[in-house]
Design an enzyme around this catalytic site. Structure first.
Site, mmCIF file in Angstrom:
data_model
loop_
_atom_site.group_PDB
_atom_site.id
_atom_site.type_symbol
_atom_site.label_atom_id
_atom_site.label_comp_id
_atom_site.label_asym_id
_atom_site.label_seq_id
_atom_site.Cartn_x
_atom_site.Cartn_y
_atom_site.Cartn_z
ATOM 1 N N MET A 1 0.844 -1.196 0.000
ATOM 2 C CA MET A 1 0.000 0.000 0.000
ATOM 3 C C MET A 1 0.876 1.242 0.000
ATOM 4 S SD MET A 1 -2.907 -1.046 2.794
ATOM 5 C CE MET A 1 -1.727 -1.583 4.026
ATOM 6 N N LEU B 1 0.078 5.227 7.031
ATOM 7 C CA LEU B 1 1.130 5.493 6.043
ATOM 8 C C LEU B 1 1.581 4.213 5.342
ATOM 9 C CD1 LEU B 1 3.154 8.340 7.768
ATOM 10 C CD2 LEU B 1 1.290 8.513 6.126
ATOM 11 N N GLY B 2 2.617 4.326 4.482
ATOM 12 C CA GLY B 2 2.995 3.230 3.598
ATOM 13 C C GLY B 2 3.235 1.917 4.324
ATOM 14 N N SER B 3 2.738 0.826 3.802
ATOM 15 C CA SER B 3 2.800 -0.450 4.500
ATOM 16 C C SER B 3 2.381 -1.576 3.562
ATOM 17 C CB SER B 3 1.888 -0.399 5.731
ATOM 18 O OG SER B 3 0.660 0.199 5.393
ATOM 19 N N ARG B 4 2.210 -2.784 4.123
ATOM 20 C CA ARG B 4 1.781 -3.912 3.306
ATOM 21 C C ARG B 4 0.978 -4.889 4.149
ATOM 22 N NH1 ARG B 4 7.083 -7.107 1.457
ATOM 23 N NH2 ARG B 4 5.801 -8.960 1.241
#
Length: 222
Positions: free
Chosen positions: A101, A188-191
């Site tokens: 993401m 925030l940005g992650s998976r």
């Protein structure tokens, strides 16, 4: 037409940020030349719009007639579809499916399948880029294990990224996971990683974009 929704995880952040930016602009208005205020107003407005956009919470309701379908737990791009050794819970070879993401994706996470929640645990860790393979085992993360009515176990791992500093997981052991319900949220940005039986039939490949609680990504074997 549905009005935009803000996720509950972002409401306090948006209110706090709005007050902070208001104070900054008032101070600049009182003590700094007005041309600086014009620039600050534009920058703070862009920041507030982005944060509000980040915490958006689209209404998605998916009706499926096959309980074995696996639904994407998050928006993003598929970066991994491969067999791997899962050594934190299963201690066996599993099919790993990972969705990355970016900060521009919806960051709510949905349950991929219905069943009983067996495990929900949080582990501290590093904050490497979420697109890196080792982020699944070295970064801060939360693990949720779901057992379907057919006694098939599926694991979902929320992984923090380089900028993500908070993972929220609503799942509790003993509860039921339901389609169209949020499992959690990552800021925030992650998976998000899925660990599935090796005989799972996959409908997506690396590089494809998926939408949480909307894209059917696979099906558990009969």
């Amino acid at each position: 037409m549905n009005r935009p929704h803000i996720h509950r995880e972002g409401r306090n952040e948006i209110i706090s940020l709005t007050l902070l930016l208001l104070i900054i602009n008032v101070v600049i208005f009182l003590f700094v030349p007005h041309w600086v205020l014009a620039i600050t107003l534009i920058l703070t407005a862009v920041l507030l719009v982005f944060v509000t956009y980040f915490f958006r919470n689209p209404v998605r309701v998916l009706e499926v007639d096959d309980p074995k379908f696996l639904i994407a737990p998050a928006d993003g791009r598929v970066v991994v579809v491969e067999p791997t050794e899962e050594n934190e819970y299963f201690h066996e070879r599993r099919l790993q499916v990972s969705i990355f993401m970016s900060p521009f994706n919806v960051h709510a996470n949905w349950y991929p399948i219905e069943g009983e929640i067996l495990v929900s645990e949080h582990q501290k860790g590093r904050h490497k880029g979420a697109w890196l393979p080792k982020s699944s085992t070295e970064n801060e993360r939360s693990l949720v294990v779901i057992e379907t009515p057919d006694k098939v176990k599926v694991a979902v791992r929320q992984v923090a990224g380089a900028m993500a500093r908070r993972i929220v997981t609503y799942a509790k052991p003993g509860q039921q996971s339901h389609r169209n319900r949020h499992m959690g949220f990552i800021k925030l940005g992650s998976r998000v990683d899925l660990y599935l039986p090796l005989d799972t039939e996959m409908y997506v490949a690396v590089g494809e974009s998926v939408r949480g609680n909307e894209t059917i990504i696979g099906r558990l074997a009969d």
